[in-house]
Design a protein around this motif. Structure first.
Motif, mmCIF file in Angstrom:
data_model
loop_
_atom_site.group_PDB
_atom_site.id
_atom_site.type_symbol
_atom_site.label_atom_id
_atom_site.label_comp_id
_atom_site.label_asym_id
_atom_site.label_seq_id
_atom_site.Cartn_x
_atom_site.Cartn_y
_atom_site.Cartn_z
ATOM 1 N N VAL A 181 12.874 10.067 -11.594
ATOM 2 C CA VAL A 181 13.130 11.170 -12.499
ATOM 3 C C VAL A 181 13.243 10.554 -13.885
ATOM 4 O O VAL A 181 14.130 9.745 -14.135
ATOM 5 C CB VAL A 181 14.414 11.943 -12.145
ATOM 6 C CG1 VAL A 181 14.681 13.053 -13.143
ATOM 7 C CG2 VAL A 181 14.338 12.499 -10.730
ATOM 8 N N ASN A 182 12.333 10.892 -14.764
ATOM 9 C CA ASN A 182 12.291 10.312 -16.104
ATOM 10 C C ASN A 182 12.435 11.436 -17.124
ATOM 11 O O ASN A 182 11.648 12.366 -17.140
ATOM 12 C CB ASN A 182 10.956 9.574 -16.297
ATOM 13 C CG ASN A 182 10.929 8.789 -17.578
ATOM 14 O OD1 ASN A 182 11.934 8.608 -18.249
ATOM 15 N ND2 ASN A 182 9.753 8.314 -17.918
ATOM 16 N N ALA B 249 0.865 -1.176 0.000
ATOM 17 C CA ALA B 249 0.000 0.000 0.000
ATOM 18 C C ALA B 249 0.905 1.231 0.000
ATOM 19 O O ALA B 249 1.910 1.268 0.722
ATOM 20 C CB ALA B 249 -0.913 0.018 1.221
ATOM 21 N N GLY B 250 0.557 2.196 -0.840
ATOM 22 C CA GLY B 250 1.399 3.372 -0.915
ATOM 23 C C GLY B 250 0.678 4.562 -1.497
ATOM 24 O O GLY B 250 -0.444 4.456 -2.002
ATOM 25 N N VAL B 251 1.339 5.702 -1.407
ATOM 26 C CA VAL B 251 0.821 6.935 -1.992
ATOM 27 C C VAL B 251 1.996 7.657 -2.654
ATOM 28 O O VAL B 251 3.115 7.649 -2.138
ATOM 29 C CB VAL B 251 0.127 7.821 -0.926
ATOM 30 C CG1 VAL B 251 1.087 8.282 0.159
ATOM 31 C CG2 VAL B 251 -0.573 9.002 -1.584
ATOM 32 N N SER B 252 1.724 8.234 -3.818
ATOM 33 C CA SER B 252 2.778 8.952 -4.527
ATOM 34 C C SER B 252 2.269 10.324 -4.958
ATOM 35 O O SER B 252 1.062 10.571 -5.024
ATOM 36 C CB SER B 252 3.249 8.170 -5.756
ATOM 37 O OG SER B 252 2.222 8.080 -6.710
ATOM 38 N N TYR B 253 3.234 11.184 -5.241
ATOM 39 C CA TYR B 253 2.915 12.513 -5.781
ATOM 40 C C TYR B 253 3.750 12.723 -7.034
ATOM 41 O O TYR B 253 4.971 12.530 -7.026
ATOM 42 C CB TYR B 253 3.207 13.615 -4.765
ATOM 43 C CG TYR B 253 2.875 14.978 -5.316
ATOM 44 C CD1 TYR B 253 1.556 15.380 -5.453
ATOM 45 C CD2 TYR B 253 3.880 15.837 -5.746
ATOM 46 C CE1 TYR B 253 1.240 16.613 -5.988
ATOM 47 C CE2 TYR B 253 3.574 17.083 -6.280
ATOM 48 C CZ TYR B 253 2.255 17.453 -6.405
ATOM 49 O OH TYR B 253 1.938 18.680 -6.946
ATOM 50 N N TRP B 254 3.074 13.072 -8.131
ATOM 51 C CA TRP B 254 3.733 13.384 -9.401
ATOM 52 C C TRP B 254 3.840 14.907 -9.504
ATOM 53 O O TRP B 254 2.830 15.601 -9.550
ATOM 54 C CB TRP B 254 2.921 12.831 -10.570
ATOM 55 C CG TRP B 254 2.962 11.346 -10.636
ATOM 56 C CD1 TRP B 254 2.188 10.475 -9.939
ATOM 57 C CD2 TRP B 254 3.849 10.570 -11.421
ATOM 58 N NE1 TRP B 254 2.535 9.189 -10.245
ATOM 59 C CE2 TRP B 254 3.548 9.216 -11.165
ATOM 60 C CE3 TRP B 254 4.861 10.869 -12.324
ATOM 61 C CZ2 TRP B 254 4.226 8.169 -11.771
ATOM 62 C CZ3 TRP B 254 5.531 9.820 -12.929
ATOM 63 C CH2 TRP B 254 5.217 8.496 -12.653
ATOM 64 N N VAL C 112 10.504 16.257 -18.569
ATOM 65 C CA VAL C 112 10.940 15.565 -17.363
ATOM 66 C C VAL C 112 9.739 15.265 -16.462
ATOM 67 O O VAL C 112 8.974 16.167 -16.112
ATOM 68 C CB VAL C 112 11.984 16.405 -16.584
ATOM 69 C CG1 VAL C 112 12.410 15.696 -15.307
ATOM 70 C CG2 VAL C 112 13.186 16.697 -17.465
ATOM 71 N N ALA C 113 9.576 13.979 -16.121
ATOM 72 C CA ALA C 113 8.545 13.555 -15.164
ATOM 73 C C ALA C 113 9.241 13.183 -13.863
ATOM 74 O O ALA C 113 10.239 12.464 -13.863
ATOM 75 C CB ALA C 113 7.766 12.362 -15.708
ATOM 76 N N THR C 114 8.721 13.674 -12.745
ATOM 77 C CA THR C 114 9.318 13.443 -11.438
ATOM 78 C C THR C 114 8.227 13.026 -10.456
ATOM 79 O O THR C 114 7.153 13.621 -10.431
ATOM 80 C CB THR C 114 10.010 14.727 -10.923
ATOM 81 O OG1 THR C 114 10.867 15.224 -11.942
ATOM 82 C CG2 THR C 114 10.812 14.456 -9.669
#
Length: 189
Positions: A187-188, A143-148, A155-157
């Motif tokens: 970091v893409n 279970a997790g949470v992310s922020y874009w 650049v995607a971070t």
């Protein structure tokens, strides 16, 4: 490889060295692999992201020692949610003189997204290495949470916080529950 007409999916078939590129070839056995994906409603706006996939691998550890994999899956992609369910069936006979072991398992995940960059992660896996000993199971939940972060050019971070629990029931020797808490960065570019 063959693409089905009007974006309905594709089919791929191939023969490969059984050990793949990470190991030297240890025997003359080759792996026959087939994968097919069908997109049943490619022109429907909401259901365009629905895909049904099947994968089959016929391989051998040695002559008359089977290594088989079959996977069936359903995936769904939408700007606000990605989800999948996969079922796995295995057969392993490490030599011609041993008894074959059949295993099974499944995995499911969902990643709901908001328009403001937040994304959740829920995943559950259940594996039985041997159907003959169904009391022996490995279960994993994440279970997790992310922020874009907002894009800066190409650049995607993102940053992801998650909790990963794995339990091993019926294994000998007994294995303790594993719990991992992590922060991941992407970091893409």
């Amino acid at each position: 490889h063959y693409n089905l007409p009007e974006n309905f999916g594709d089919v791929q078939v191939g023969a490969f060295n059984g050990e793949g590129y990470t190991h030297a070839e240890v025997n003359a056995q080759k792996s026959l692999q087939m994968r097919g994906t069908v997109r049943p409603l490619p022109s429907r706006a909401i259901l365009r992201g629905l895909r049904l996939t099947a994968f089959w691998d016929r391989d051998a550890y040695a002559h008359n020692a089977d290594r088989r994999r079959a996977i069936a899956g359903v995936t769904f992609e939408h700007p606000r949610v990605h989800a999948a369910f996969n079922y796995l069936a295995t057969k392993d006979q490490t030599s011609a003189t041993t008894t074959a072991t059949q295993g099974r398992g499944w995995s499911a995940f969902v990643t709901p997204r908001t328009a403001r960059g937040w994304e959740g992660l829920l995943r559950f896996d259940r594996l039985e290495p041997s159907k003959a000993s169904s009391a022996q199971t490995k279960q994993r939940s994440i279970a997790g949470v992310s922020y874009w972060f907002p894009h800066q050019g190409n650049v995607a971070t993102a940053v992801l916080f998650d909790v990963d629990n794995t339990t091993f029931d019926g294994f000998s020797p007994a294995q303790a529950t594993q719990r991992k808490i992590a922060v991941h960065a992407l970091v893409n570019f």
